[in-house]
Design an enzyme around this catalytic site. Structure first.
Site, PDB file in Angstrom:
ATOM      1  N   LYS A  22       0.858  -1.207   0.000  1.00 46.27           N
ATOM      2  CA  LYS A  22       0.000   0.000   0.000  1.00 46.27           C
ATOM      3  C   LYS A  22       0.886   1.247   0.000  1.00 46.27           C
ATOM      4  O   LYS A  22       0.691   2.150  -0.811  1.00 46.27           O
ATOM      5  CB  LYS A  22      -0.879   0.006   1.240  1.00 46.27           C
ATOM      6  CG  LYS A  22      -1.543   1.351   1.539  1.00 46.27           C
ATOM      7  CD  LYS A  22      -2.414   1.346   2.759  1.00 46.27           C
ATOM      8  CE  LYS A  22      -1.704   1.609   4.038  1.00 46.27           C
ATOM      9  NZ  LYS A  22      -1.407   3.015   4.347  1.00 46.27           N
ATOM     10  N   ASN A  23       1.874   1.292   0.884  1.00 47.00           N
ATOM     11  CA  ASN A  23       2.661   2.511   1.053  1.00 47.00           C
ATOM     12  C   ASN A  23       3.666   2.742  -0.061  1.00 47.00           C
ATOM     13  O   ASN A  23       4.182   3.850  -0.204  1.00 47.00           O
ATOM     14  CB  ASN A  23       3.337   2.526   2.427  1.00 47.00           C
ATOM     15  CG  ASN A  23       2.300   2.708   3.527  1.00 47.00           C
ATOM     16  OD1 ASN A  23       1.145   3.030   3.241  1.00 47.00           O
ATOM     17  ND2 ASN A  23       2.693   2.471   4.756  1.00 47.00           N
ATOM     18  N   CYS A 118      -4.575  12.764  12.130  1.00 46.50           N
ATOM     19  CA  CYS A 118      -5.337  11.503  12.100  1.00 46.50           C
ATOM     20  C   CYS A 118      -5.227  10.918  13.512  1.00 46.50           C
ATOM     21  O   CYS A 118      -4.614  11.500  14.393  1.00 46.50           O
ATOM     22  CB  CYS A 118      -4.768  10.568  11.044  1.00 46.50           C
ATOM     23  SG  CYS A 118      -3.262   9.785  11.559  1.00 46.50           S
ATOM     24  N   ARG A 123       0.665  14.749  12.792  1.00 49.68           N
ATOM     25  CA  ARG A 123       1.221  14.444  11.468  1.00 49.68           C
ATOM     26  C   ARG A 123       1.295  15.683  10.574  1.00 49.68           C
ATOM     27  O   ARG A 123       0.659  15.769   9.532  1.00 49.68           O
ATOM     28  CB  ARG A 123       0.441  13.302  10.829  1.00 49.68           C
ATOM     29  CG  ARG A 123       0.513  12.081  11.741  1.00 49.68           C
ATOM     30  CD  ARG A 123      -0.074  10.855  11.171  1.00 49.68           C
ATOM     31  NE  ARG A 123       0.689  10.373  10.021  1.00 49.68           N
ATOM     32  CZ  ARG A 123       0.252   9.335   9.292  1.00 49.68           C
ATOM     33  NH1 ARG A 123      -0.889   8.777   9.578  1.00 49.68           N
ATOM     34  NH2 ARG A 123       0.956   8.920   8.276  1.00 49.68           N
ATOM     35  N   ASP A 308       4.705   0.519  12.012  1.00 48.71           N
ATOM     36  CA  ASP A 308       3.461  -0.061  11.480  1.00 48.71           C
ATOM     37  C   ASP A 308       3.256  -1.509  11.907  1.00 48.71           C
ATOM     38  O   ASP A 308       2.201  -2.075  11.617  1.00 48.71           O
ATOM     39  CB  ASP A 308       3.443   0.026   9.944  1.00 48.71           C
ATOM     40  CG  ASP A 308       3.337   1.455   9.478  1.00 48.71           C
ATOM     41  OD1 ASP A 308       3.547   1.707   8.282  1.00 48.71           O
ATOM     42  OD2 ASP A 308       3.073   2.334  10.314  1.00 48.71           O
ATOM     43  N   ARG A 400      -8.622  -0.188   4.466  1.00 51.20           N
ATOM     44  CA  ARG A 400      -7.678   0.771   3.880  1.00 51.20           C
ATOM     45  C   ARG A 400      -6.366   0.083   3.528  1.00 51.20           C
ATOM     46  O   ARG A 400      -5.672   0.472   2.621  1.00 51.20           O
ATOM     47  CB  ARG A 400      -7.392   1.904   4.868  1.00 51.20           C
ATOM     48  CG  ARG A 400      -8.586   2.753   5.189  1.00 51.20           C
ATOM     49  CD  ARG A 400      -8.170   3.971   5.954  1.00 51.20           C
ATOM     50  NE  ARG A 400      -7.088   4.676   5.263  1.00 51.20           N
ATOM     51  CZ  ARG A 400      -6.484   5.751   5.755  1.00 51.20           C
ATOM     52  NH1 ARG A 400      -6.842   6.238   6.925  1.00 51.20           N
ATOM     53  NH2 ARG A 400      -5.523   6.361   5.083  1.00 51.20           N
TER      54      ARG A 400
END
Ligand code: EPZ
Length: 422
Positions: A22-23, A118, A123, A308, A400
């Site tokens: 994803k990243n 978030c 952030r 993460d 997500r």
């Protein structure tokens, strides 16, 4: 809102395929803005964040076609006709800020909504803006938007990051590829997603050296051409599913898993009593005894232990033998999974950025709530081995970053189902 019901059970055995990152995909997609020729990504993950980035690029005038069930993204920004990234889309996903550098480099201007914070922290994006200013950009903040200009085009410069920032490194790396002259980026992020982006940009004709190290050197070129690039394996999805057989027992092979993507994480797993073996198709994971040993964890930029995977590791350590101390040094509020794990009988003491976990024999299933992407999957992991049923609500967080969680875990014997609308 959907929820996921997990019934704690026995060992898991079989294979789990790992998707594209994803990243990595979220920074590779905006790279299409750097060229008027087509950029095609293969091995793309099928996630709601990818759909959001698709919508954002299309709102700027780029064409993005999702082919082969979403695994191929065929993109072209030949007709870039809108240089404003709207708050309505940007607020859904912070990674939207990654269109700023490419738009500025290609079109000489960009208006991008500030992403807002978030759940895991404020952030800010100050490092993104300062880095682009070092390349000659003029930045003005107005009504919640960044108004960026580079009238005569960007110029090569020296960027000194005071702290490591993945997104800011990605933004300025993309911008530097079309800046006039040489750019040196010091204290650059070294994540595999940065290396993957550099490789894709090099295929497009960018002159980049040092990817994977703390110093990136970029010789600007006049234009970039199209390319086709496979998205690198998702090391966070990989690490997450490696924990499933460790928490429940059994033996699982993670297809596509690569040891070089999860070095520090595997070191910790081996310390707490897990065997990780490379196979020709990926990584084979098996817990050595009936219970893992406590270990201490400190999250750091790559190649350190990834933030993460902190929530997922905490889920494992809740039933380890002994006391583990986890230090979260990247984000200021990334222990929101702790109160949910405590509802399941975990013994966790949180003080600021440190969580002390005293292992218990077994957790007990309970209704819990997902608060952010990685916290949601840590609750599922905890539920896989807990006694009884665990219902994880607000699983839109999960969608997500994890494709087909239920079917991937069911395939190795987990008792798990998705319940719609509750
Ligand atoms: C990327 O976020 C990832 N997201 C995050 O993954 C990941 O946790 C993070 O890197 C760290 O590895 C994507 O790649 C889309 P940072 P990013 O800039 O780029 C501070 C997930 O779960 N900072 O490296 O936003 C920041 O507040 C997500 O997939 C500034 O102060 O992270 C943080 O404390 C969550 N000013 C630290 O730096 C800035 O301008 C590291 O953030 C930028 C960042």
């Amino acid at each position: 809102m959907d929820s996921i019901l997990v019934t704690g059970g026995g060992p898991l055995n079989g294979q789990i395929p790992i998707a594209g990152a994803k990243n990595a995909c979220l920074t590779l997609m905006p790279a299409t803005l750097l060229s008027d020729e087509p950029l095609t990504l293969t091995n793309a993950p099928r996630l709601s964040d990818i759909a959001t980035m698709t919508m954002l690029l299309q709102s700027l005038g780029a064409e993005v076609s999702s082919l082969q069930g979403g695994q191929v993204l065929a993109m072209s920004s030949h007709d870039l006709n809108n240089l404003t990234a709207d708050y309505d889309i940007v607020r859904k996903m912070r990674a939207s800020i990654l269109v700023l550098g490419p738009m500025l480099a290609r079109a000489g201007q960009a208006v991008v909504s500030l992403p807002g914070g978030c759940a895991i922290g404020a952030r800010p994006v100050d490092l993104h803006l300062k880095a682009l200013e070092a390349l000659g950009a003029e930045m003005e903040l107005k009504d919640g938007y960044v108004h960026a200009k580079a009238p005569g085009g960007l110029k090569g410069g020296v960027v000194d990051f005071p702290i490591v920032s993945v997104g800011a490194t990605e933004n300025v790396l993309m911008a530097a590829t079309l800046a006039k002259g040489t750019t040196v980026i010091n204290n650059a992020a070294r994540e595999p997603e940065i290396v993957d982006l550099a490789h894709c940009l090099q295929k497009m004709g960018a002159q980049i050296e040092g990817e994977g190290t703390s110093t990136l050197t970029v010789q600007g070129v006049d234009r970039l051409h199209g390319a086709t690039h496979p998205v690198v394996t998702d090391r966070i999805e990989l690490g997450t599913y490696m924990l499933a057989p460790v928490i429940c027992g059994g033996e699982v092979e993670l297809l596509g898993g690569r040891l070089d993507l999860v070095g520090a994480f595997v070191e910790k797993l081996e310390q707490c009593g897990v065997d990780v073996t490379e196979t020709k198709s990926g990584l084979l994971v098996k817990r050595r005894g009936d219970r893992v040993q406590a270990v201490d964890v400190v999250t750091e930029p790559f190649p350190g232990f990834p933030t993460d995977l902190q929530a997922q590791m905490m889920a494992l350590l809740c039933t380890a033998e002994g006391i583990s101390v986890l230090e979260e040094k990247i984000f200021e509020n990334r222990f929101m999974h702790a109160p949910e794990l405590i509802r399941m009988g975990a013994n966790i003491d949180v003080h600021g950025g440190t969580a002390t976990v005293t292992g218990v024999e077994r957790l007990k299933g309970a209704p819990v709530m997902a608060t952010d992407l990685r916290a949601s999957v840590s609750l599922i992991l905890a539920g896989l081995a807990a006694e009884g049923e665990t219902r994880v609500s607000r699983v839109y967080h999960l969608d997500r970053g994890y494709e087909r969680v239920v079917s991937k875990l069911e395939a190795v014997g987990a008792k798990i189902e998705r319940i719609s609308g509750q």
